[in-house]
Design a protein around this motif. Structure first.
Motif, PDB file in Angstrom:
ATOM      1  N   ASP A 268      50.790 -77.698 -21.920  1.00 17.68           N
ATOM      2  CA  ASP A 268      52.121 -78.029 -22.455  1.00 17.68           C
ATOM      3  C   ASP A 268      52.505 -77.136 -23.627  1.00 17.68           C
ATOM      4  O   ASP A 268      53.650 -76.676 -23.721  1.00 17.68           O
ATOM      5  N   ILE A 269      51.575 -76.893 -24.538  1.00 19.33           N
ATOM      6  CA  ILE A 269      51.860 -76.060 -25.712  1.00 19.33           C
ATOM      7  C   ILE A 269      52.260 -74.644 -25.290  1.00 19.33           C
ATOM      8  O   ILE A 269      53.123 -74.027 -25.897  1.00 19.33           O
ATOM      9  N   GLN A 270      51.676 -74.132 -24.218  1.00 22.79           N
ATOM     10  CA  GLN A 270      51.942 -72.757 -23.793  1.00 22.79           C
ATOM     11  C   GLN A 270      52.984 -72.662 -22.682  1.00 22.79           C
ATOM     12  O   GLN A 270      53.178 -71.601 -22.109  1.00 22.79           O
ATOM     13  N   ASN A 271      53.712 -73.741 -22.422  1.00 24.88           N
ATOM     14  CA  ASN A 271      54.746 -73.760 -21.380  1.00 24.88           C
ATOM     15  C   ASN A 271      56.109 -73.453 -22.005  1.00 24.88           C
ATOM     16  O   ASN A 271      56.614 -74.231 -22.815  1.00 24.88           O
ATOM     17  N   ILE A 272      56.705 -72.345 -21.611  1.00 24.77           N
ATOM     18  CA  ILE A 272      57.994 -71.914 -22.172  1.00 24.77           C
ATOM     19  C   ILE A 272      59.093 -72.959 -21.990  1.00 24.77           C
ATOM     20  O   ILE A 272      59.988 -73.082 -22.822  1.00 24.77           O
ATOM     21  N   SER A 273      59.012 -73.748 -20.938  1.00 31.09           N
ATOM     22  CA  SER A 273      60.030 -74.775 -20.665  1.00 31.09           C
ATOM     23  C   SER A 273      60.017 -75.902 -21.693  1.00 31.09           C
ATOM     24  O   SER A 273      60.978 -76.671 -21.776  1.00 31.09           O
ATOM     25  N   ASN A 274      58.952 -76.010 -22.468  1.00 28.90           N
ATOM     26  CA  ASN A 274      58.845 -77.063 -23.479  1.00 28.90           C
ATOM     27  C   ASN A 274      59.417 -76.660 -24.831  1.00 28.90           C
ATOM     28  O   ASN A 274      59.279 -77.398 -25.805  1.00 28.90           O
ATOM     29  N   TYR A 275      60.057 -75.507 -24.900  1.00 27.58           N
ATOM     30  CA  TYR A 275      60.656 -75.030 -26.147  1.00 27.58           C
ATOM     31  C   TYR A 275      62.150 -74.834 -25.945  1.00 27.58           C
ATOM     32  O   TYR A 275      62.572 -74.149 -25.020  1.00 27.58           O
TER      33      TYR A 275
ATOM     34  N   THR B 293      66.046 -67.289 -33.723  1.00 30.31           N
ATOM     35  CA  THR B 293      66.303 -68.645 -33.242  1.00 30.31           C
ATOM     36  C   THR B 293      65.023 -69.459 -33.353  1.00 30.31           C
ATOM     37  O   THR B 293      63.944 -68.971 -33.036  1.00 30.31           O
ATOM     38  N   PHE B 294      65.170 -70.704 -33.796  1.00 34.67           N
ATOM     39  CA  PHE B 294      64.043 -71.626 -33.835  1.00 34.67           C
ATOM     40  C   PHE B 294      64.019 -72.401 -32.517  1.00 34.67           C
ATOM     41  O   PHE B 294      65.037 -72.955 -32.096  1.00 34.67           O
ATOM     42  N   PHE B 295      62.859 -72.427 -31.880  1.00 35.68           N
ATOM     43  CA  PHE B 295      62.678 -73.150 -30.618  1.00 35.68           C
ATOM     44  C   PHE B 295      61.768 -74.342 -30.875  1.00 35.68           C
ATOM     45  O   PHE B 295      60.594 -74.183 -31.195  1.00 35.68           O
ATOM     46  N   ARG B 296      62.316 -75.526 -30.759  1.00 36.79           N
ATOM     47  CA  ARG B 296      61.591 -76.775 -31.021  1.00 36.79           C
ATOM     48  C   ARG B 296      60.721 -77.142 -29.824  1.00 36.79           C
ATOM     49  O   ARG B 296      61.167 -77.100 -28.676  1.00 36.79           O
ATOM     50  N   TYR B 297      59.473 -77.524 -30.103  1.00 38.06           N
ATOM     51  CA  TYR B 297      58.558 -77.973 -29.055  1.00 38.06           C
ATOM     52  C   TYR B 297      58.974 -79.365 -28.600  1.00 38.06           C
ATOM     53  O   TYR B 297      59.169 -80.263 -29.417  1.00 38.06           O
ATOM     54  N   GLN B 298      59.113 -79.560 -27.290  1.00 41.15           N
ATOM     55  CA  GLN B 298      59.526 -80.855 -26.748  1.00 41.15           C
ATOM     56  C   GLN B 298      58.633 -81.298 -25.600  1.00 41.15           C
ATOM     57  O   GLN B 298      59.065 -82.030 -24.719  1.00 41.15           O
ATOM     58  N   GLY B 299      57.380 -80.869 -25.609  1.00 40.56           N
ATOM     59  CA  GLY B 299      56.447 -81.233 -24.558  1.00 40.56           C
ATOM     60  C   GLY B 299      56.007 -82.686 -24.664  1.00 40.56           C
ATOM     61  O   GLY B 299      56.085 -83.306 -25.716  1.00 40.56           O
ATOM     62  N   ALA B 300      55.514 -83.196 -23.546  1.00 36.44           N
ATOM     63  CA  ALA B 300      55.075 -84.587 -23.486  1.00 36.44           C
ATOM     64  C   ALA B 300      53.740 -84.798 -24.190  1.00 36.44           C
ATOM     65  O   ALA B 300      53.500 -85.859 -24.764  1.00 36.44           O
ATOM     66  N   THR B 301      52.860 -83.808 -24.136  1.00 36.33           N
ATOM     67  CA  THR B 301      51.540 -83.930 -24.752  1.00 36.33           C
ATOM     68  C   THR B 301      51.242 -82.684 -25.566  1.00 36.33           C
ATOM     69  O   THR B 301      52.026 -81.739 -25.577  1.00 36.33           O
ATOM     70  N   ARG B 302      50.102 -82.668 -26.207  1.00 36.56           N
ATOM     71  CA  ARG B 302      49.683 -81.504 -26.998  1.00 36.56           C
ATOM     72  C   ARG B 302      48.532 -80.767 -26.311  1.00 36.56           C
ATOM     73  O   ARG B 302      47.664 -80.221 -26.949  1.00 36.56           O
ATOM     74  N   THR B 303      48.540 -80.754 -24.972  1.00 33.92           N
ATOM     75  CA  THR B 303      47.521 -80.024 -24.224  1.00 33.92           C
ATOM     76  C   THR B 303      47.850 -78.536 -24.239  1.00 33.92           C
ATOM     77  O   THR B 303      48.989 -78.144 -24.517  1.00 33.92           O
ATOM     78  N   GLN B 304      46.871 -77.718 -23.918  1.00 38.41           N
ATOM     79  CA  GLN B 304      47.102 -76.273 -23.885  1.00 38.41           C
ATOM     80  C   GLN B 304      48.192 -75.920 -22.891  1.00 38.41           C
ATOM     81  O   GLN B 304      49.058 -75.094 -23.170  1.00 38.41           O
TER      82      GLN B 304
END
Length: 107
Positions: free
Chosen positions: A41-48, A28-39
């Motif tokens: 947000d990038i490493q938050n499972i809820s943003n995928y 499965t492809f999980f698209r990043y949907q975070g508000a920013t590109r901070t560490q």
């Protein structure tokens, strides 16, 4: 003739039965949907979020990640699989280049 037919039948049966025991590979492809590109947000499972297809086309920012567990569209990744990729996701964002083949990038 019988010496040839019996081994041929045995081979056909072996090949036929292996088709029923082979595991189906899914991912499965999980698209990043975070508000920013901070560490964070990038490493938050809820943003995928799981989605169909892989719409990434560049190598500047993290776009998403493909993981082996099949998930329904709209769901988050499996925790253990995501945790294994977390460091690579941040490394990809820092280097503006995918750290491995599972990570997709976008402009």
């Amino acid at each position: 003739m019988k010496k040839i037919i019996i081994p041929v039948i045995a081979i056909i049966m072996a090949i036929g039965s292996s088709a029923f025991t082979a595991k189906k590979t899914t991912s499965t492809f999980f698209r990043y949907q975070g508000a920013t590109r901070t560490q964070t947000d990038i490493q938050n499972i809820s943003n995928y979020v799981a989605q169909s297809g892989t719409p990434c086309s560049d190598v500047v920012n993290v776009c998403g990640v493909t993981l082996s567990t099949a998930k329904n569209i709209g769901s988050n990744p499996a925790t253990s699989e995501f945790n294994a990729e977390k460091a690579n996701l941040w490394l990809s964002q820092q280097n503006h280049s995918p750290a491995d083949g599972a990570i997709g990038m976008e402009p």
